[in-house]
Design a protein around this motif. Structure first.
Motif, PDB file in Angstrom:
ATOM      1  N   ALA A 185     -21.245   0.197  39.426  1.00 38.45           N
ATOM      2  CA  ALA A 185     -20.213   0.039  39.049  1.00 38.45           C
ATOM      3  C   ALA A 185     -18.886  -0.783  38.921  1.00 38.45           C
ATOM      4  O   ALA A 185     -18.385  -1.023  37.341  1.00 38.45           O
ATOM      5  CB  ALA A 185     -19.154   0.875  40.023  1.00 38.45           C
ATOM      6  N   ALA A 186     -19.392  -1.418  39.402  1.00 43.22           N
ATOM      7  CA  ALA A 186     -17.902  -3.260  39.379  1.00 43.22           C
ATOM      8  C   ALA A 186     -18.990  -3.968  38.385  1.00 43.22           C
ATOM      9  O   ALA A 186     -18.005  -3.893  37.101  1.00 43.22           O
ATOM     10  CB  ALA A 186     -18.289  -3.955  39.855  1.00 43.22           C
ATOM     11  N   VAL A 187     -20.380  -3.512  37.011  1.00 37.39           N
ATOM     12  CA  VAL A 187     -21.166  -4.601  36.649  1.00 37.39           C
ATOM     13  C   VAL A 187     -20.677  -3.469  35.481  1.00 37.39           C
ATOM     14  O   VAL A 187     -20.045  -3.916  34.166  1.00 37.39           O
ATOM     15  CB  VAL A 187     -22.517  -4.443  36.468  1.00 37.39           C
ATOM     16  CG1 VAL A 187     -23.007  -4.439  35.162  1.00 37.39           C
ATOM     17  CG2 VAL A 187     -23.078  -5.830  37.547  1.00 37.39           C
ATOM     18  N   VAL A 188     -20.568  -2.300  35.036  1.00 37.83           N
ATOM     19  CA  VAL A 188     -20.036  -1.854  34.408  1.00 37.83           C
ATOM     20  C   VAL A 188     -19.397  -1.747  33.233  1.00 37.83           C
ATOM     21  O   VAL A 188     -18.080  -1.611  32.493  1.00 37.83           O
ATOM     22  CB  VAL A 188     -21.070   0.022  34.533  1.00 37.83           C
ATOM     23  CG1 VAL A 188     -20.059   1.142  33.763  1.00 37.83           C
ATOM     24  CG2 VAL A 188     -22.400   0.041  34.902  1.00 37.83           C
ATOM     25  N   LEU A 189     -18.183  -1.680  35.088  1.00 41.31           N
ATOM     26  CA  LEU A 189     -16.637  -1.943  34.529  1.00 41.31           C
ATOM     27  C   LEU A 189     -16.215  -2.829  34.089  1.00 41.31           C
ATOM     28  O   LEU A 189     -14.939  -2.821  33.220  1.00 41.31           O
ATOM     29  CB  LEU A 189     -15.602  -1.157  35.632  1.00 41.31           C
ATOM     30  CG  LEU A 189     -15.911   0.007  36.332  1.00 41.31           C
ATOM     31  CD1 LEU A 189     -14.791  -0.068  37.602  1.00 41.31           C
ATOM     32  CD2 LEU A 189     -14.309   0.668  35.511  1.00 41.31           C
ATOM     33  N   THR A 190     -16.925  -3.922  34.180  1.00 38.76           N
ATOM     34  CA  THR A 190     -16.694  -4.899  33.335  1.00 38.76           C
ATOM     35  C   THR A 190     -17.634  -5.622  32.203  1.00 38.76           C
ATOM     36  O   THR A 190     -16.953  -6.883  31.926  1.00 38.76           O
ATOM     37  CB  THR A 190     -16.504  -6.403  34.864  1.00 38.76           C
ATOM     38  OG1 THR A 190     -17.478  -6.105  35.257  1.00 38.76           O
ATOM     39  CG2 THR A 190     -15.962  -6.475  36.091  1.00 38.76           C
ATOM     40  N   ASN A 191     -17.721  -5.102  31.691  1.00 41.17           N
ATOM     41  CA  ASN A 191     -19.476  -5.176  30.743  1.00 41.17           C
ATOM     42  C   ASN A 191     -18.384  -4.111  29.186  1.00 41.17           C
ATOM     43  O   ASN A 191     -18.851  -3.583  30.096  1.00 41.17           O
ATOM     44  CB  ASN A 191     -20.482  -4.596  31.036  1.00 41.17           C
ATOM     45  CG  ASN A 191     -20.863  -6.409  32.246  1.00 41.17           C
ATOM     46  OD1 ASN A 191     -20.475  -8.162  31.284  1.00 41.17           O
ATOM     47  ND2 ASN A 191     -21.042  -6.611  32.953  1.00 41.17           N
ATOM     48  N   GLU A 192     -19.489  -4.295  28.417  1.00 43.85           N
ATOM     49  CA  GLU A 192     -19.059  -3.405  27.382  1.00 43.85           C
ATOM     50  C   GLU A 192     -20.139  -3.096  27.062  1.00 43.85           C
ATOM     51  O   GLU A 192     -21.499  -3.418  27.678  1.00 43.85           O
ATOM     52  CB  GLU A 192     -18.944  -4.154  25.869  1.00 43.85           C
ATOM     53  CG  GLU A 192     -17.241  -4.943  25.830  1.00 43.85           C
ATOM     54  CD  GLU A 192     -16.391  -5.943  24.576  1.00 43.85           C
ATOM     55  OE1 GLU A 192     -17.713  -5.587  23.629  1.00 43.85           O
ATOM     56  OE2 GLU A 192     -15.947  -6.377  24.599  1.00 43.85           O
ATOM     57  N   GLY A 193     -20.600  -2.568  25.673  1.00 43.92           N
ATOM     58  CA  GLY A 193     -21.911  -1.221  25.654  1.00 43.92           C
ATOM     59  C   GLY A 193     -22.026  -0.161  26.428  1.00 43.92           C
ATOM     60  O   GLY A 193     -23.363  -0.138  26.270  1.00 43.92           O
TER      61      GLY A 193
END
Ligand SMILES: NC(=O)c1ccc[n+]([C@@H]2O[C@H](COP(=O)([O-])OP(=O)(O)OC[C@H]3O[C@@H](n4cnc5c(N)ncnc54)[C@H](OP(=O)(O)O)[C@@H]3O)[C@@H](O)[C@H]2O)c1
Length: 281
Positions: free
Chosen positions: A176-184
């Motif tokens: 979740a943290a990876v998705v929320l802090t990256n684009e695409g």
């Protein structure tokens, strides 16, 4: 840019906040929680946010750009609660919602699936860009029973030969943290599960190896397993729910071999052996 996290005082939410704080400034994070006093130790702004109080939600979302909607734990009331949040997010001008759904929500036979599928539909028909994290089973759902199983001399369940691709809560939180802090990730639906698939017999063997004595796996018919859970003090409804989820596991509802979760977090998911060790520590 502010990111709001609902359920931030829950078990998954706390881990998500921890993982987000490793990636972005704490000032950009807002815990959206029923009890702000329970969020004091999170070290981020906390706002009162109760899914059952629709009139208060849009105000609490003021200035929130990205929203992680962690699904409610009030099974049976979730579609309406999530709808309240999505409607409020539209009013407040939220620009992106990331939602924690269930593995294979559209096809799973688990009784948990319809509320998640309905929420996904609400998101898709809203005007808000979304990402769906279809979280698989938490390994902790099983490892929390290990001490009791060791005490009783057997691990019981109804999952038969079903393969379970669970992952630790921490793995899903990191995703979740990876998705929320990256684009695409906008518009994506991710099926998230552990790298390793095991049966409950495999789990019992792992426990046996670690405790140095044989803890067999006793597979029981669903009704009988629910009866065992009731005899251990589990409420009637929850006992049937747990036994039913195991029956779903027997049909491989908890299985997935896509390895999307490890791909997102850039490392293997937590090995079963590590989760068992942690539970026994
Ligand atoms: N994948 C799995 O194996 C699995 C297993 C269990 C649950 N889940 C789902 O994943 C979610 C997160 O898991 P978890 O382990 O973190 O569960 P959890 O510890 O029970 O946390 C649930 C969170 O939802 C919040 N919540 C409940 N009702 C609410 C309401 N009316 N308004 C606002 N917040 C509300 C709770 O608030 P409080 O902190 O105030 O109680 C809590 O923070 C669960 O809610 C459930 O939907 C998945």
């Amino acid at each position: 840019m502010k990111t709001g996290i609902t359920g931030a005082t829950g078990q998954l939410g706390r881990l998500v906040v921890e993982k987000l704080k490793q990636r972005v400034d704490a000032e950009s994070l807002v815990a959206l929680v029923r009890s702000p006093e329970k969020a004091a130790d999170l070290g981020i702004e906390a706002r009162k946010f109760d899914y059952t109080k629709p009139e208060s939600l849009a105000g609490a979302l003021h200035g929130i750009d990205h929203l992680l909607l962690i699904s409610s734990n009030e099974v049976g009331k979730r579609k309406e609660q999530h709808e309240n949040v999505i409607n409020a997010a539209q009013v407040a001008g939220v620009k992106w919602i990331v939602y924690t759904s269930l593995l294979h929500a559209g096809t799973s036979s688990l009784n948990l699936a319809p509320e998640h599928a309905a929420t996904e539909e609400l998101l898709k028909s809203s005007r808000i860009p979304y990402t769906i994290l279809r979280n698989g089973w938490y390994t902790e759902n099983y490892t929390s029973s290990i001490r009791g199983a060791v005490g009783a001399g057997a691990f019981v369940g109804s999952a038969g030969e079903g393969k379970i691709s669970s992952a630790a809560r921490e793995d899903y939180a990191e995703a979740a943290a990876v998705v929320l802090t990256n684009e695409g990730h906008v518009g994506k639906v991710y099926e998230l599960a552990g790298d390793e698939a095991y049966t409950l017999k495999d789990l019992a063997a792992e426990i046996s190896g670690q405790v140095g004595k044989t803890i067999p796996y006793n597979n029981l018919p669903e009704e009988e397993y629910a009866g065992v859970l009731k005899s251990l003090g589990v409420t009637e409804g929850f006992a049937h729910a747990i036994a039913g989820w195991d029956a779903g596991a027997a049909k491989n509802d908890l299985f997935d071999d896509g390895h999307v979760l490890s791909g997102l977090i850039g490392r293997p998911t937590t090995p079963l052996a590590d989760s068992v060790r942690k539970a026994l520590a």
